[in-house]
Scaffold this motif. Structure first.
Motif, PDB file in Angstrom:
ATOM      1  N   VAL A  89      47.834  36.727  35.170  1.00 31.17           N
ATOM      2  CA  VAL A  89      46.505  36.635  35.767  1.00 31.17           C
ATOM      3  C   VAL A  89      46.500  35.525  36.820  1.00 31.17           C
ATOM      4  O   VAL A  89      46.826  34.380  36.520  1.00 31.17           O
ATOM      5  CB  VAL A  89      45.439  36.342  34.693  1.00 31.17           C
ATOM      6  N   PRO A  90      46.140  35.836  38.066  1.00 29.18           N
ATOM      7  CA  PRO A  90      46.148  34.802  39.111  1.00 29.18           C
ATOM      8  C   PRO A  90      44.852  33.998  39.095  1.00 29.18           C
ATOM      9  O   PRO A  90      43.826  34.439  38.582  1.00 29.18           O
ATOM     10  CB  PRO A  90      46.265  35.614  40.402  1.00 29.18           C
ATOM     11  N   ASP A  91      44.928  32.812  39.699  1.00 30.13           N
ATOM     12  CA  ASP A  91      43.713  32.023  39.903  1.00 30.13           C
ATOM     13  C   ASP A  91      42.952  32.526  41.122  1.00 30.13           C
ATOM     14  O   ASP A  91      41.720  32.434  41.179  1.00 30.13           O
ATOM     15  CB  ASP A  91      44.071  30.545  40.099  1.00 30.13           C
ATOM     16  N   LEU A  92      43.703  33.028  42.097  1.00 31.10           N
ATOM     17  CA  LEU A  92      43.112  33.568  43.320  1.00 31.10           C
ATOM     18  C   LEU A  92      43.784  34.890  43.633  1.00 31.10           C
ATOM     19  O   LEU A  92      45.019  34.959  43.713  1.00 31.10           O
ATOM     20  CB  LEU A  92      43.323  32.592  44.487  1.00 31.10           C
ATOM     21  N   LEU A  93      42.996  35.939  43.791  1.00 31.24           N
ATOM     22  CA  LEU A  93      43.524  37.268  44.094  1.00 31.24           C
ATOM     23  C   LEU A  93      42.966  37.727  45.431  1.00 31.24           C
ATOM     24  O   LEU A  93      41.751  37.744  45.642  1.00 31.24           O
ATOM     25  CB  LEU A  93      43.135  38.269  43.005  1.00 31.24           C
ATOM     26  N   VAL A  94      43.887  38.102  46.349  1.00 27.83           N
ATOM     27  CA  VAL A  94      43.501  38.581  47.678  1.00 27.83           C
ATOM     28  C   VAL A  94      43.798  40.075  47.749  1.00 27.83           C
ATOM     29  O   VAL A  94      44.970  40.476  47.696  1.00 27.83           O
ATOM     30  CB  VAL A  94      44.256  37.836  48.790  1.00 27.83           C
ATOM     31  N   LEU A  95      42.772  40.881  47.868  1.00 30.72           N
ATOM     32  CA  LEU A  95      42.939  42.320  48.031  1.00 30.72           C
ATOM     33  C   LEU A  95      43.028  42.615  49.522  1.00 30.72           C
ATOM     34  O   LEU A  95      42.128  42.244  50.290  1.00 30.72           O
ATOM     35  CB  LEU A  95      41.770  43.095  47.435  1.00 30.72           C
ATOM     36  N   VAL A  96      44.120  43.239  49.952  1.00 29.36           N
ATOM     37  CA  VAL A  96      44.341  43.521  51.367  1.00 29.36           C
ATOM     38  C   VAL A  96      44.144  45.015  51.613  1.00 29.36           C
ATOM     39  O   VAL A  96      44.945  45.831  51.160  1.00 29.36           O
ATOM     40  CB  VAL A  96      45.750  43.082  51.807  1.00 29.36           C
ATOM     41  N   LYS A  97      43.061  45.346  52.285  1.00 27.81           N
ATOM     42  CA  LYS A  97      42.729  46.733  52.631  1.00 27.81           C
ATOM     43  C   LYS A  97      42.725  47.635  51.393  1.00 27.81           C
ATOM     44  O   LYS A  97      43.026  48.823  51.474  1.00 27.81           O
ATOM     45  CB  LYS A  97      43.698  47.268  53.693  1.00 27.81           C
ATOM     46  N   ARG A  98      42.397  47.080  50.268  1.00 26.40           N
ATOM     47  CA  ARG A  98      42.356  47.844  49.017  1.00 26.40           C
ATOM     48  C   ARG A  98      40.892  47.974  48.606  1.00 26.40           C
ATOM     49  O   ARG A  98      40.302  47.029  48.083  1.00 26.40           O
ATOM     50  CB  ARG A  98      43.178  47.132  47.937  1.00 26.40           C
ATOM     51  N   THR A  99      40.316  49.142  48.869  1.00 24.57           N
ATOM     52  CA  THR A  99      38.872  49.298  48.695  1.00 24.57           C
ATOM     53  C   THR A  99      38.481  50.476  47.807  1.00 24.57           C
ATOM     54  O   THR A  99      37.318  50.862  47.787  1.00 24.57           O
ATOM     55  CB  THR A  99      38.200  49.470  50.069  1.00 24.57           C
ATOM     56  N   ARG A 100      39.432  51.028  47.084  1.00 25.61           N
ATOM     57  CA  ARG A 100      39.057  52.094  46.145  1.00 25.61           C
ATOM     58  C   ARG A 100      38.140  51.530  45.075  1.00 25.61           C
ATOM     59  O   ARG A 100      38.300  50.382  44.631  1.00 25.61           O
ATOM     60  CB  ARG A 100      40.293  52.707  45.497  1.00 25.61           C
ATOM     61  N   ASP A 101      37.205  52.327  44.622  1.00 19.88           N
ATOM     62  CA  ASP A 101      36.243  51.860  43.623  1.00 19.88           C
ATOM     63  C   ASP A 101      36.941  51.302  42.389  1.00 19.88           C
ATOM     64  O   ASP A 101      36.545  50.252  41.860  1.00 19.88           O
ATOM     65  CB  ASP A 101      35.313  53.005  43.202  1.00 19.88           C
ATOM     66  N   ALA A 102      37.988  51.988  41.925  1.00 16.06           N
ATOM     67  CA  ALA A 102      38.670  51.551  40.708  1.00 16.06           C
ATOM     68  C   ALA A 102      39.346  50.200  40.908  1.00 16.06           C
ATOM     69  O   ALA A 102      39.355  49.357  39.990  1.00 16.06           O
ATOM     70  CB  ALA A 102      39.708  52.601  40.283  1.00 16.06           C
ATOM     71  N   ASP A 103      39.895  49.966  42.102  1.00 13.73           N
ATOM     72  CA  ASP A 103      40.577  48.696  42.367  1.00 13.73           C
ATOM     73  C   ASP A 103      39.566  47.548  42.491  1.00 13.73           C
ATOM     74  O   ASP A 103      39.810  46.440  42.003  1.00 13.73           O
ATOM     75  CB  ASP A 103      41.410  48.797  43.635  1.00 13.73           C
ATOM     76  N   LEU A 104      38.452  47.814  43.162  1.00 12.02           N
ATOM     77  CA  LEU A 104      37.417  46.782  43.269  1.00 12.02           C
ATOM     78  C   LEU A 104      36.881  46.427  41.886  1.00 12.02           C
ATOM     79  O   LEU A 104      36.678  45.245  41.567  1.00 12.02           O
ATOM     80  CB  LEU A 104      36.282  47.274  44.166  1.00 12.02           C
ATOM     81  N   ALA A 105      36.697  47.443  41.044  1.00 13.16           N
ATOM     82  CA  ALA A 105      36.194  47.196  39.687  1.00 13.16           C
ATOM     83  C   ALA A 105      37.212  46.404  38.872  1.00 13.16           C
ATOM     84  O   ALA A 105      36.834  45.503  38.107  1.00 13.16           O
ATOM     85  CB  ALA A 105      35.884  48.530  39.001  1.00 13.16           C
TER      86      ALA A 105
END
Length: 283
Positions: A53-69
């Protein structure tokens, strides 16, 4: 003091995709050069455990509903700080209800990074007031140098490049009139990519009547190229985009034409296509 665990979760790790190279790989390399380690996040899979588990997570162009959730769940359960690096206007073409739902989801992030002020403002119209919305433009890329193994793998692409070089030399088109366009093929919904270029096809045909011009299209869909340019009234060629040969291809031409129509999808894009044909690429 325990170091902050920073992880990136890109939409892809394919180096042929500009968003991964520019918005993830380059950033990680830059942080590593400053002594800041990062990792690629991997959610739990059917046959693999999840990354720590990271302290900071950067989602890069990842916008699927399941990934955001899934990201929001990390924040809720473990206090992970969440950053979304957004490259496209995901609100373009959607209805009001869907935009409101998506804006509510994005409101759960700690910050949303965009490559342009227009996209920042488009996001700001749908998320809670006061959210952190920094603008970080795309960095200019250096020309890649393939290793012997990479060059061997890309041998078919270099062969196609040689054929293009021979065709241009034999075309009879004068220097200064060898044009090139490059980019993703685009979609009917966004009306971008090759759809932008096709809108200027008649203008290029008129120029060809005055003096021959040639256009090389470098993209990711030969089928869409055939659909949109089958009856073009000027010399047009297609070359599949390849990470290792692209800069060599640029140098075979005189002018890069990158027309875009004015809509909220195109206004939101970064300037990376404008900075790509830089002096280093044309030398």
């Amino acid at each position: 003091m325990t170091p902050t665990r920073i992880a990136f979760w890109p939409n892809t790790t394919d180096v042929s995709v500009a968003s991964y190279r520019i918005r993830c790989a380059q950033i990680r390399d830059g942080l590593a050069a400053r002594g800041i380690p990062t990792s690629l996040y991997r959610p739990r899979g059917r046959f693999a455990a999840a990354s720590p588990v990271p302290d900071l997570l950067v989602l890069v162009k990842r916008t699927r509903d399941a990934d955001l959730a899934a990201a929001l769940e990390l924040g809720r359960l473990h206090g992970t700080r969440l950053v979304l690096d957004l490259c496209d206007n995901i609100f373009f073409g959607g209805d009001t209800e869907d935009a409101a739902r998506l804006g509510g989801v994005l409101g759960g992030f700690d910050a949303i990074v965009t490559p342009s002020g227009f996209l920042r403002d488009a996001v700001a119209a749908h998320v809670p007031t006061g959210m952190r919305l920094p603008v970080i433009p795309d960095a200019v890329e250096a020309e890649p140098t393939p290793s012997p193994v990479a060059r061997l793998i890309a041998a078919p692409a270099f062969l196609r490049l040689s054929r293009l070089r021979a065709e241009l030399a034999a075309s009879g088109v004068a220097e200064g009139r060898r044009l090139i366009w490059f980019g993703i093929s685009g979609t009917r919904k966004s009306r971008n990519g090759l759809y932008d270029l096709a809108a200027f096809s008649d203008m290029l045909a008129r120029h060809d009547v005055r003096a021959p011009v040639s256009l090389t299209i470098v993209s990711d869909s030969r089928a869409k190229y055939r659909e949109l340019f089958a009856g073009a009234g000027f010399r047009v060629r297609y070359l599949d985009w390849n990470f290792w040969t692209f800069n060599h291809c640029l140098r075979l031409h005189d002018i890069a034409v990158l027309p875009v129509r004015r809509n909220d999808y195109n206004w939101a894009k970064s300037a990376n296509r404008l900075t790509t044909p830089s002096p280093t690429a044309w030398r």
